[in-house]
Design a protein around this motif. Structure first.
Motif, PDB file in Angstrom:
ATOM      1  N   GLU A  52      62.058  18.431  47.992  1.00 19.43           N
ATOM      2  CA  GLU A  52      63.070  17.558  47.373  1.00 19.43           C
ATOM      3  C   GLU A  52      64.435  17.681  48.031  1.00 19.43           C
ATOM      4  O   GLU A  52      65.401  17.083  47.575  1.00 19.43           O
ATOM      5  CB  GLU A  52      63.150  17.870  45.874  1.00 19.43           C
ATOM      6  N   GLY A  53      64.539  18.478  49.078  1.00 21.79           N
ATOM      7  CA  GLY A  53      65.782  18.542  49.841  1.00 21.79           C
ATOM      8  C   GLY A  53      66.855  19.430  49.246  1.00 21.79           C
ATOM      9  O   GLY A  53      68.040  19.244  49.532  1.00 21.79           O
ATOM     10  N   TYR A  54      66.462  20.399  48.414  1.00 17.26           N
ATOM     11  CA  TYR A  54      67.445  21.346  47.890  1.00 17.26           C
ATOM     12  C   TYR A  54      67.526  22.554  48.806  1.00 17.26           C
ATOM     13  O   TYR A  54      66.535  22.984  49.384  1.00 17.26           O
ATOM     14  CB  TYR A  54      67.090  21.776  46.451  1.00 17.26           C
ATOM     15  N   ARG A  55      68.734  23.096  48.898  1.00 20.98           N
ATOM     16  CA  ARG A  55      68.952  24.187  49.848  1.00 20.98           C
ATOM     17  C   ARG A  55      68.485  25.532  49.329  1.00 20.98           C
ATOM     18  O   ARG A  55      68.467  26.511  50.077  1.00 20.98           O
ATOM     19  CB  ARG A  55      70.442  24.273  50.163  1.00 20.98           C
ATOM     20  N   SER A  56      68.208  25.616  48.040  1.00 22.94           N
ATOM     21  CA  SER A  56      67.734  26.890  47.490  1.00 22.94           C
ATOM     22  C   SER A  56      66.862  26.608  46.278  1.00 22.94           C
ATOM     23  O   SER A  56      67.037  25.573  45.610  1.00 22.94           O
ATOM     24  CB  SER A  56      68.926  27.760  47.056  1.00 22.94           C
ATOM     25  N   ARG A  57      65.958  27.547  45.979  1.00 28.61           N
ATOM     26  CA  ARG A  57      65.146  27.417  44.774  1.00 28.61           C
ATOM     27  C   ARG A  57      66.026  27.570  43.538  1.00 28.61           C
ATOM     28  O   ARG A  57      65.677  27.146  42.441  1.00 28.61           O
ATOM     29  CB  ARG A  57      63.983  28.416  44.774  1.00 28.61           C
ATOM     30  N   ALA A  58      67.221  28.190  43.730  1.00 27.96           N
ATOM     31  CA  ALA A  58      68.150  28.387  42.612  1.00 27.96           C
ATOM     32  C   ALA A  58      68.557  27.056  41.983  1.00 27.96           C
ATOM     33  O   ALA A  58      68.913  27.000  40.802  1.00 27.96           O
ATOM     34  CB  ALA A  58      69.388  29.135  43.097  1.00 27.96           C
ATOM     35  N   ALA A  59      68.494  25.968  42.764  1.00 33.59           N
ATOM     36  CA  ALA A  59      68.873  24.653  42.233  1.00 33.59           C
ATOM     37  C   ALA A  59      68.119  24.353  40.928  1.00 33.59           C
ATOM     38  O   ALA A  59      68.673  23.785  39.990  1.00 33.59           O
ATOM     39  CB  ALA A  59      68.577  23.566  43.280  1.00 33.59           C
ATOM     40  N   PHE A  60      66.841  24.764  40.861  1.00 32.74           N
ATOM     41  CA  PHE A  60      66.028  24.447  39.683  1.00 32.74           C
ATOM     42  C   PHE A  60      66.501  25.203  38.444  1.00 32.74           C
ATOM     43  O   PHE A  60      66.330  24.742  37.320  1.00 32.74           O
ATOM     44  CB  PHE A  60      64.538  24.714  39.970  1.00 32.74           C
ATOM     45  N   LYS A  61      67.117  26.374  38.661  1.00 27.95           N
ATOM     46  CA  LYS A  61      67.612  27.142  37.509  1.00 27.95           C
ATOM     47  C   LYS A  61      68.753  26.384  36.840  1.00 27.95           C
ATOM     48  O   LYS A  61      68.829  26.294  35.620  1.00 27.95           O
ATOM     49  CB  LYS A  61      68.080  28.526  37.964  1.00 27.95           C
ATOM     50  N   LEU A  62      69.649  25.832  37.659  1.00 27.25           N
ATOM     51  CA  LEU A  62      70.759  25.072  37.072  1.00 27.25           C
ATOM     52  C   LEU A  62      70.242  23.780  36.436  1.00 27.25           C
ATOM     53  O   LEU A  62      70.706  23.388  35.369  1.00 27.25           O
ATOM     54  CB  LEU A  62      71.827  24.772  38.139  1.00 27.25           C
ATOM     55  N   MET A  63      69.259  23.136  37.087  1.00 27.76           N
ATOM     56  CA  MET A  63      68.710  21.907  36.488  1.00 27.76           C
ATOM     57  C   MET A  63      68.118  22.206  35.111  1.00 27.76           C
ATOM     58  O   MET A  63      68.325  21.464  34.157  1.00 27.76           O
ATOM     59  CB  MET A  63      67.622  21.317  37.385  1.00 27.76           C
ATOM     60  N   GLU A  64      67.380  23.319  35.025  1.00 28.10           N
ATOM     61  CA  GLU A  64      66.783  23.670  33.723  1.00 28.10           C
ATOM     62  C   GLU A  64      67.852  23.947  32.670  1.00 28.10           C
ATOM     63  O   GLU A  64      67.731  23.523  31.517  1.00 28.10           O
ATOM     64  CB  GLU A  64      65.898  24.912  33.872  1.00 28.10           C
ATOM     65  N   ALA A  65      68.902  24.672  33.074  1.00 25.64           N
ATOM     66  CA  ALA A  65      69.984  24.967  32.121  1.00 25.64           C
ATOM     67  C   ALA A  65      70.649  23.669  31.683  1.00 25.64           C
ATOM     68  O   ALA A  65      70.942  23.458  30.500  1.00 25.64           O
ATOM     69  CB  ALA A  65      71.003  25.916  32.756  1.00 25.64           C
ATOM     70  N   ASP A  66      70.848  22.759  32.642  1.00 26.03           N
ATOM     71  CA  ASP A  66      71.519  21.501  32.306  1.00 26.03           C
ATOM     72  C   ASP A  66      70.626  20.605  31.449  1.00 26.03           C
ATOM     73  O   ASP A  66      71.112  19.909  30.560  1.00 26.03           O
ATOM     74  CB  ASP A  66      71.942  20.784  33.594  1.00 26.03           C
ATOM     75  N   ASP A  67      69.316  20.617  31.711  1.00 27.97           N
ATOM     76  CA  ASP A  67      68.400  19.814  30.877  1.00 27.97           C
ATOM     77  C   ASP A  67      68.492  20.277  29.424  1.00 27.97           C
ATOM     78  O   ASP A  67      68.364  19.499  28.490  1.00 27.97           O
ATOM     79  CB  ASP A  67      66.947  19.948  31.367  1.00 27.97           C
ATOM     80  N   LYS A  68      68.717  21.573  29.236  1.00 27.20           N
ATOM     81  CA  LYS A  68      68.772  22.107  27.873  1.00 27.20           C
ATOM     82  C   LYS A  68      70.165  21.940  27.238  1.00 27.20           C
ATOM     83  O   LYS A  68      70.271  21.603  26.066  1.00 27.20           O
ATOM     84  CB  LYS A  68      68.381  23.590  27.910  1.00 27.20           C
ATOM     85  N   TYR A  69      71.225  22.201  28.000  1.00 23.74           N
ATOM     86  CA  TYR A  69      72.565  22.257  27.379  1.00 23.74           C
ATOM     87  C   TYR A  69      73.469  21.057  27.728  1.00 23.74           C
ATOM     88  O   TYR A  69      74.565  20.955  27.178  1.00 23.74           O
ATOM     89  CB  TYR A  69      73.268  23.564  27.799  1.00 23.74           C
TER      90      TYR A  69
END
Ligand SMILES: C[S@@+](CC[C@H](N)C(=O)[O-])C[C@H]1O[C@@H](n2cnc3c(N)ncnc32)[C@H](O)[C@@H]1O
Length: 209
Positions: free
Chosen positions: A30-47
Motif C-alpha cells: 500500500e506504499g507506506y514507509r513503515s508497518r507502524a502506519a497501521f498502528k496509527l490507522m487503528e488508533a484513529d479508526d477507534k478514536y
C-alpha cells in the motif's frame, strides 16, 4: 547463541519476522514507509483524532509512516510538523524538522501559527534488550513528549504516545488524567503480541495555557 552460520538466534528471529510479517507486506503493497502506519490507522479508526485536526505535530516521525497517515486523513488545508533525529523523504503537507524534538518547540509553533489539535509521539529510544531499562527510557521520553505537548496543544486537543509497559505507565496515565477529559491505553492489533509496546491516548486537553 549462534546457529546456522554467523547469525544469532535473535537476528534469525528478526529476519523471520521481516519475511513473514503480514503488516510489512501490507505496508509495501500500500506504499507506506513503515508497518507502524497501521498502528496509527487503528488508533484513529477507534478514536477519530485526525479528521478534524488542522494543526498536527508528529514526534519521532522517520521514516514517515505516521506522517503519511496524518497527511492522508487530515483536512486538505491541515499543517503537519514532523520531527525526528533522522531525515526522511519529503511527504506532501508535511514540514520536516530534523534533530532532537526538544529543540524545536518554538520553530514548530511558529510554523503552525497556532496551537496544535493533535500531538502524536511514536518516539522510541534505542533499546538495549533489558526490559526495565528500556521501559524507564521510553517513559522518560514519553514524559518529555508530554511536556512538549502541554505547551503546544490547544484546549480540546489530543495526545498519543508510545510506551513500553513495565509499571511506570500507570502513574503517567494518572498524571495525564489531571489535564485531559479521557485517558486510555490502546494496543493495536498491528503491534506485535510479544512486544510490551502500548499507546496512551489522551483526549480533551483541558489545561489552561
Ligand atoms: C519507531 S520510530 C518512528 C516510526 C514512525 N512513526 C513511522 O511511522 O515511520 C521511532 C523514531 O523516534 C525517533 N526519536 C527517538 N528519540 C528522538 C528524539 N529525542 N527526538 C526526535 N526523534 C527521536 C527515532 O529517530 C526514530 O526514527
Amino acid at each position: 547463541m549462534k546457529i546456522k552460520g554467523n547469525r544469532s538466534l535473535s537476528s534469525r528471529l528478526w529476519l523471520d519476522r521481516q519475511v513473514n510479517d503480514p503488516y510489512i507486506k501490507l505496508a509495501q503493497r500500500e506504499g507506506y514507509r513503515s508497518r507502524a502506519a497501521f498502528k496509527l490507522m487503528e488508533a484513529d479508526d477507534k478514536y477519530h483524532l485526525i479528521e478534524n485536526a488542522k494543526c498536527i505535530i508528529d514526534l519521532g516521525a522517520a521514516p514517515g509512516g505516521w506522517s503519511q497517515v496524518l497527511a492522508q486523513r487530515s483536512p486538505a488545508d491541515a499543517k503537519i510538523a514532523a520531527i525526528d533525529l533522522l531525515p526522511f523523504h519529503p511527504i506532501e503537507k508535511v514540514r520536516q524538522f530534523c534533530g532532537d524534538f526538544e529543540n524545536f518547540q518554538s520553530a514548530v509553533t511558529d510554523y503552525l501559527e497556532q496551537k496544535a489539535d493533535l500531538v502524536v509521539s511514536d518516539m522510541a529510544p534505542s533499546t538495549i534488550g533489558h526490559a526495565q531499562t528500556d521501559h524507564l527510557r521510553i517513559m522518560n521520553l514519553a514524559e518529555s513528549a508530554y511536556s512538549f505537548a502541554e505547551n503546544t496543544l490547544k484546549t480540546g486537543g489530543a495526545f498519543i504516545a508510545k510506551i513500553f509497559q513495565g509499571g511506570k505507565e500507570k502513574s503517567f496515565a494518572e498524571m495525564l488524567k489531571n489535564d485531559f477529559q479521557k485517558v486510555c491505553f490502546f494496543k493495536p492489533k498491528s503491534s506485535r503480541n510479544l512486544s510490551s509496546e502500548i499507546y496512551i491516548v489522551a483526549t480533551g486537553f483541558q489545561k489552561c495555557n
